[in-house]
Write a protein that holds these residues in place. Structure first.
Motif, PDB file in Angstrom:
ATOM      1  N   THR A   1      -3.734   2.311  -2.597  1.00 23.69           N
ATOM      2  CA  THR A   1      -3.611   3.350  -2.716  1.00 23.69           C
ATOM      3  C   THR A   1      -5.098   4.002  -1.788  1.00 23.69           C
ATOM      4  O   THR A   1      -5.875   4.016  -1.586  1.00 23.69           O
ATOM      5  CB  THR A   1      -3.872   4.443  -3.769  1.00 23.69           C
ATOM      6  OG1 THR A   1      -2.682   3.683  -4.981  1.00 23.69           O
ATOM      7  CG2 THR A   1      -3.343   5.846  -3.763  1.00 23.69           C
TER       8      THR A   1
ATOM      9  N   LEU B   1      -9.046   6.774  -8.186  1.00 25.54           N
ATOM     10  CA  LEU B   1      -7.866   5.554  -7.006  1.00 25.54           C
ATOM     11  C   LEU B   1      -8.808   4.222  -8.093  1.00 25.54           C
ATOM     12  O   LEU B   1      -7.797   3.701  -8.441  1.00 25.54           O
ATOM     13  CB  LEU B   1      -7.759   5.404  -6.244  1.00 25.54           C
ATOM     14  CG  LEU B   1      -7.358   6.704  -5.996  1.00 25.54           C
ATOM     15  CD1 LEU B   1      -7.760   6.801  -4.174  1.00 25.54           C
ATOM     16  CD2 LEU B   1      -6.188   7.052  -5.997  1.00 25.54           C
TER      17      LEU B   1
ATOM     18  N   GLU C   1      -5.416   8.042  -0.315  1.00 25.44           N
ATOM     19  CA  GLU C   1      -5.407   9.753  -0.012  1.00 25.44           C
ATOM     20  C   GLU C   1      -6.075  10.364   0.340  1.00 25.44           C
ATOM     21  O   GLU C   1      -7.177  10.346   0.743  1.00 25.44           O
ATOM     22  CB  GLU C   1      -5.504   9.677  -1.579  1.00 25.44           C
ATOM     23  CG  GLU C   1      -4.983  11.422  -2.251  1.00 25.44           C
ATOM     24  CD  GLU C   1      -5.279  11.330  -3.681  1.00 25.44           C
ATOM     25  OE1 GLU C   1      -5.002  13.002  -4.143  1.00 25.44           O
ATOM     26  OE2 GLU C   1      -5.723  10.258  -4.207  1.00 25.44           O
TER      27      GLU C   1
ATOM     28  N   ARG D   1      -1.516   8.937   0.785  1.00 25.08           N
ATOM     29  CA  ARG D   1      -0.722  10.078  -0.673  1.00 25.08           C
ATOM     30  C   ARG D   1      -0.944  11.563   0.081  1.00 25.08           C
ATOM     31  O   ARG D   1      -2.347  10.604   1.165  1.00 25.08           O
ATOM     32  CB  ARG D   1      -1.638  10.361  -1.641  1.00 25.08           C
ATOM     33  CG  ARG D   1      -0.605   9.242  -2.857  1.00 25.08           C
ATOM     34  CD  ARG D   1      -1.467   9.642  -4.151  1.00 25.08           C
ATOM     35  NE  ARG D   1      -1.315   8.266  -4.896  1.00 25.08           N
ATOM     36  CZ  ARG D   1      -1.797   7.915  -6.504  1.00 25.08           C
ATOM     37  NH1 ARG D   1      -2.545   8.549  -6.792  1.00 25.08           N
ATOM     38  NH2 ARG D   1      -1.465   6.908  -6.662  1.00 25.08           N
TER      39      ARG D   1
ATOM     40  N   TYR E   1       1.253  -1.822   0.019  1.00 23.15           N
ATOM     41  CA  TYR E   1       0.422   0.256  -0.236  1.00 23.15           C
ATOM     42  C   TYR E   1       0.805   1.330  -0.208  1.00 23.15           C
ATOM     43  O   TYR E   1       1.890   1.056   0.560  1.00 23.15           O
ATOM     44  CB  TYR E   1      -0.718   0.403   1.009  1.00 23.15           C
ATOM     45  CG  TYR E   1      -0.527   0.581   2.582  1.00 23.15           C
ATOM     46  CD1 TYR E   1      -0.615   1.914   3.118  1.00 23.15           C
ATOM     47  CD2 TYR E   1       0.085  -0.490   3.298  1.00 23.15           C
ATOM     48  CE1 TYR E   1       0.131   1.941   3.898  1.00 23.15           C
ATOM     49  CE2 TYR E   1       0.473  -0.703   4.730  1.00 23.15           C
ATOM     50  CZ  TYR E   1       0.942   0.792   5.404  1.00 23.15           C
ATOM     51  OH  TYR E   1       1.085   0.981   6.485  1.00 23.15           O
ATOM     52  N   GLU E   2       0.422   2.169  -0.306  1.00 22.50           N
ATOM     53  CA  GLU E   2       1.194   3.478  -0.187  1.00 22.50           C
ATOM     54  C   GLU E   2      -0.498   4.779   0.188  1.00 22.50           C
ATOM     55  O   GLU E   2      -1.496   4.611   0.027  1.00 22.50           O
ATOM     56  CB  GLU E   2       2.015   4.162  -1.736  1.00 22.50           C
ATOM     57  CG  GLU E   2       0.395   4.374  -3.213  1.00 22.50           C
ATOM     58  CD  GLU E   2       1.494   5.001  -4.349  1.00 22.50           C
ATOM     59  OE1 GLU E   2       1.661   5.453  -4.130  1.00 22.50           O
ATOM     60  OE2 GLU E   2       0.670   4.327  -5.585  1.00 22.50           O
TER      61      GLU E   2
END
Length: 257
Positions: A202, A233, A204, A61, A58-59
Motif C-alpha cells: 500500500t 500501514l 498512501e 490511496r 500494490y494499491e
C-alpha cells in the motif's frame, strides 16, 4: 515455495532489467518525454512480473492529495528498492533526489542524467546543498514533482532513522507544498534480503503541507504524518511499529497537515 518463487523472480528480474537497459538505449538520443514513456513501459512490465511470479500487487490511496498542476515536493518513506521502480507510474515525470554516485553506474546512470534527476554529492556538505537547491529550482521551473527521501536512505520496517534537513531547505526555498508518501513495501520486498513475499503493498499520499510555514514546523509535520501513517500501514499488514529510541524527539499524537 516462497524460496523457489523468490529465486525465479530474482533471476528473471535481473535478466529482464539488463535486457531492458540495453533495449532502451534509444531513449538517450530521443526526446525527454519519449524516454520517460520507455521507462514507464519497463516499470509496467515489472508490475506484471511481480504479480505473475510472486503474487505481489500494490494499491495507491490518496492520489487526490497531489496537486494537479505545477511543481510540488514529495517526502517519501524509503523501505526498499521497490518504490523507486514505481515512482514514474505514480506521478508524471518526477525528478528524484539521489546520491551522485548512482549516476556513475553504467547505462543506468546515463538514464538518470538524461531524465534530469537531482544528483547530490553527499560527501561535500556545502556543495551538496547548493547543487540540491540549484537542481530543484530548475525542476520546479519545469513544473515537475520532486521526490526526496527525508531519511536519506532505505530504512528497514520497524527501524528508526532521523529526518535530514534537505527537504526542509527545499521547502523553505521553493515555495511549494510537501505531499507525504507513506508505504509498507519493506514487508514484502525487504532491503538486503533475497525473499520476495506475496501480498498487496500500500502506498498512501497524505494531505499536503502548505508552503509558507517555518521550515522546522514543516519538517515536524512531515515526520509526524509519515511515521504515523507508515506505522498504520505496516501494522495493518502484520508488521511491527517503528521502534523509536528513548532519546528521539516524540511524535505528536496524530498526523497534521
Amino acid at each position: 515455495m516462497l524460496v523457489l518463487r523468490s529465486l525465479v523472480f530474482n533471476i528473471v528480474f535481473y535478466i529482464w532489467t539488463a535486457i531492458s537497459c540495453v533495449g532502451l538505449l534509444w531513449g538517450l538520443v530521443a526526446p525527454h518525454r519519449a524516454m520517460i514513456w520507455g521507462i514507464r513501459g519497463y516499470m509496467r512490465s515489472l508490475v506484471f512480473l511481480e504479480r505473475t511470479l510472486i503474487g505481489l500487487k500494490y494499491e495507491v490511496r490518496g492520489r487526490e492529495h497531489m496537486p494537479k498542476h505545477g511543481a510540488f515536493l514529495v517526502g517519501a518513506k524509503h523501505q526498499s528498492m521497490w518504490e523507486t521502480m514505481k515512482l514514474h507510474l505514480l506521478m508524471d515525470d518526477p525528478a528524484i533526489v539521489l546520491k551522485k554516485e548512482l549516476t556513475y553506474i553504467p547505462i543506468w546512470g546515463w538514464y538518470a542524467s538524461k531524465a534530469r534527476m537531482i544528483a547530490v554529492d553527499r560527501g561535500k556538505r556545502g556543495a551538496a546543498i547548493q547543487s540540491l537547491l540549484r537542481g530543484a529550482r530548475e525542476r520546479v521551473a519545469e513544473g515537475r514533482p520532486i521526490v526526496i527521501f527525508p531519511q536519506g536512505t532505505r530504512t528497514a520496517v520497524g527501524a528508526w532513522r532521523p529526518y535530514k534537513v534537505g527537504i526542509a531547505l527545499l521547502y523553505q526555498n521553493l515555495n511549494v507544498p510537501i505531499v507525504p508518501m507513506a508505504l509498507n513495501s519493506g514487508l514484502f520486498w525487504p532491503r538486503h534480503k533475497f525473499l520476495r513475499r506475496p501480498g498487496t503493498i500500500t502506498i498512501e499520499f497524505l494531505p499536503p503541507i502548505p508552503p509558507g510555514l517555518p521550515k522546522e514546523e514543516a519538517l515536524k509535520r512531515l515526520e509526524t504524518a509519515l511515521e504515523t501513517a507508515t506505522d498504520r500501514l505496516v501494522m495493518a499488514a502484520g508488521g511491527p511499529p517503528t521502534d523509536r529510541p528513548a532519546n528521539a524527539p516524540p511524535l505528536k499524537t496524530q498526523a497534521t497537515a
